[in-house]
Design a protein around this motif. Structure first.
Motif, mmCIF file in Angstrom:
data_model
loop_
_atom_site.group_PDB
_atom_site.id
_atom_site.type_symbol
_atom_site.label_atom_id
_atom_site.label_comp_id
_atom_site.label_asym_id
_atom_site.label_seq_id
_atom_site.Cartn_x
_atom_site.Cartn_y
_atom_site.Cartn_z
ATOM 1 N N GLY A 30 0.794 -1.225 0.000
ATOM 2 C CA GLY A 30 0.000 0.000 0.000
ATOM 3 C C GLY A 30 0.823 1.270 0.000
ATOM 4 O O GLY A 30 0.329 2.321 0.429
ATOM 5 N N ILE A 31 2.070 1.216 -0.501
ATOM 6 C CA ILE A 31 2.908 2.416 -0.605
ATOM 7 C C ILE A 31 2.580 3.070 -1.941
ATOM 8 O O ILE A 31 3.237 2.850 -2.958
ATOM 9 C CB ILE A 31 4.403 2.057 -0.499
ATOM 10 N N LEU A 32 1.531 3.875 -1.926
ATOM 11 C CA LEU A 32 0.942 4.406 -3.151
ATOM 12 C C LEU A 32 0.822 5.922 -3.091
ATOM 13 O O LEU A 32 0.823 6.513 -2.016
ATOM 14 C CB LEU A 32 -0.456 3.796 -3.379
ATOM 15 N N ASP A 33 0.703 6.519 -4.260
ATOM 16 C CA ASP A 33 0.430 7.949 -4.355
ATOM 17 C C ASP A 33 -1.065 8.146 -4.149
ATOM 18 O O ASP A 33 -1.877 7.817 -5.017
ATOM 19 C CB ASP A 33 0.862 8.472 -5.727
ATOM 20 N N ARG A 34 -1.447 8.668 -3.016
ATOM 21 C CA ARG A 34 -2.864 8.790 -2.664
ATOM 22 C C ARG A 34 -3.565 9.943 -3.357
ATOM 23 O O ARG A 34 -4.762 10.138 -3.181
ATOM 24 C CB ARG A 34 -2.997 8.933 -1.142
ATOM 25 N N ARG A 35 -2.834 10.737 -4.124
ATOM 26 C CA ARG A 35 -3.456 11.853 -4.829
ATOM 27 C C ARG A 35 -4.076 11.424 -6.149
ATOM 28 O O ARG A 35 -4.775 12.196 -6.784
ATOM 29 C CB ARG A 35 -2.420 12.959 -5.094
ATOM 30 N N ARG A 36 -3.831 10.208 -6.571
ATOM 31 C CA ARG A 36 -4.314 9.739 -7.859
ATOM 32 C C ARG A 36 -5.517 8.817 -7.690
ATOM 33 O O ARG A 36 -5.741 8.257 -6.618
ATOM 34 C CB ARG A 36 -3.194 8.990 -8.608
ATOM 35 N N LEU A 40 -0.736 3.931 -7.997
ATOM 36 C CA LEU A 40 0.604 4.214 -8.498
ATOM 37 C C LEU A 40 1.607 3.923 -7.396
ATOM 38 O O LEU A 40 1.721 4.680 -6.427
ATOM 39 C CB LEU A 40 0.723 5.675 -8.940
ATOM 40 N N PRO A 41 2.352 2.825 -7.490
ATOM 41 C CA PRO A 41 3.312 2.472 -6.432
ATOM 42 C C PRO A 41 4.481 3.434 -6.406
ATOM 43 O O PRO A 41 4.973 3.872 -7.455
ATOM 44 C CB PRO A 41 3.759 1.058 -6.831
ATOM 45 N N LEU A 42 4.929 3.767 -5.201
ATOM 46 C CA LEU A 42 6.040 4.701 -5.023
ATOM 47 C C LEU A 42 7.356 3.946 -4.839
ATOM 48 O O LEU A 42 8.085 4.158 -3.879
ATOM 49 C CB LEU A 42 5.758 5.610 -3.823
ATOM 50 N N SER A 43 7.639 3.061 -5.773
ATOM 51 C CA SER A 43 8.887 2.293 -5.706
ATOM 52 C C SER A 43 10.045 3.025 -6.357
ATOM 53 O O SER A 43 11.213 2.657 -6.165
ATOM 54 C CB SER A 43 8.693 0.930 -6.391
#
Length: 345
Positions: A30-36, A40-43
């Motif tokens: 669940g390391i994701l960009d919450r604005r989208r 979108l994973p933030l890897s």
């Protein structure tokens, strides 16, 4: 020279590979960009930090490209900032926690012996501001990575002119790692940079620029530092000024950055990135020209003037009041199931 090319190529390939390998774990955790509105994973940020640290660190340890004591400490502090940013991505820390940690890291790496105490304190504030500016710039596909890569190349060119080989190698490796990340981040993006990558990048670029300019003229130095990071600084100035004028809390996000406002003018996502990358390149060329003495200090003033005009012009554009944050997949699935149950009942 040959090692620098090999190190840059290695960093590019390693960053591209890590960004793809870490994509699935980031999705599952669940390391994701919450604005989208999509996952979108933030890897990408983790990939940039690891690629930069591993390539530059191993080169220093093997004696192929010694970074030097100050630069090695800078890289270690940058890794700390990256970890702190990753924590912000995972646990959504309060806005001041990553900035406070970045300030501590900056205070530990600024070369006070060359800058003096007063200028050193200003340098710490500037490093924190640039790191925060790059975090804010991460609002459009490919934008933060492209602008940061150009800024890193600019600082590398300034360092090579001194010569400061440790800084030059570190900046070349960082720029290459960002280029590898951009293979996955160009619109439509498959991975994002996140706070971990953007804070790390802004911190390392700004701190390295301070190292390069330390002990030289403060006025001209300030112009060079601004020019190589002009787009990120202009974005931050636009956001702060716009929110203050509209009485919107500065720390509360909304789509009022450079990219958002240019999209309202009708530009396509890729066109926004290309346009701002061209602006960043112009600022970098001016900054390098002033630093190397091929341009007068007036070139940096022209960069600042153009940035001010753009900021004031874009302030007139209307802004959507709030973000519409993406719902988490679990929450969305629950709502869909509930609606189906109600309809069937």
């Amino acid at each position: 020279m040959l090692y620098g090319i090999a190190a840059a190529a290695t960093a590019l390939l390693l960053s591209a590979l890590l960004a793809e390998l870490l994509r699935v774990p980031a999705l599952r955790l669940g390391i994701l960009d919450r604005r989208r509105r999509w996952a979108l994973p933030l890897s990408g940020g983790t990939a940039v930090v690891l690629a930069t640290g591993l390539v530059a660190g191993l080169g220093d340890r093997a004696g192929l490209a010694p970074l030097g004591t100050g630069v090695g400490r800078l890289l270690a502090a940058g890794a700390w900032v990256g970890v702190l940013g990753l924590a912000a991505d995972v646990w959504r820390l309060r806005w001041w926690i990553p900035l406070a940690g970045t300030a501590v890291a900056a205070a530990l790496v600024v070369p006070y012996a060359e800058t003096g105490v007063s200028a050193g304190v200003l340098a710490v504030a500037w490093v924190v501001a640039v790191a925060a500016a790059f975090r804010g710039l991460d609002h459009a596909d490919g934008l933060a990575g492209t602008v940061a890569a150009l800024a890193a190349f600019g600082v590398a060119a300034c360092a090579a002119a001194e010569p400061m080989e440790g800084i030059a190698v570190l900046m070349a490796v960082l720029a290459a790692a960002l280029a590898g990340f951009l293979l996955h981040n160009w619109h439509p993006a498959r991975v994002g940079l996140g706070a971990g990558g953007s804070l790390f990048t802004g911190f390392v670029v700004a701190s390295s620029a301070v190292f390069v300019r330390a002990g030289q003229g403060i006025g001209v130095g300030a112009g060079v530092l601004f020019a190589v990071t002009a787009v990120a600084c202009a974005d931050a100035a636009l956001v702060v000024l716009g929110r203050r004028l509209s009485r919107w809390p500065v720390t509360r996000g909304r789509p009022d950055h450079l990219g958002h406002r240019l999209r309202r003018l009708g530009l396509a996502p890729r066109a926004v990135t290309v346009l701002l990358a061209a602006a960043a390149l112009g600022g970098v060329l001016a900054g390098v020209g002033v630093h190397t003495g091929r341009m007068s200090g007036g070139a940096a003033l022209w960069v600042a003037a153009v940035a001010a005009v753009v900021v004031l012009a874009l302030l007139r554009l209307p802004v959507t009041p709030v973000f519409r944050p993406r719902q988490r997949s679990s929450e969305a699935s629950v709502q869909v199931s509930e609606r189906l149950r109600v309809r069937s009942g």
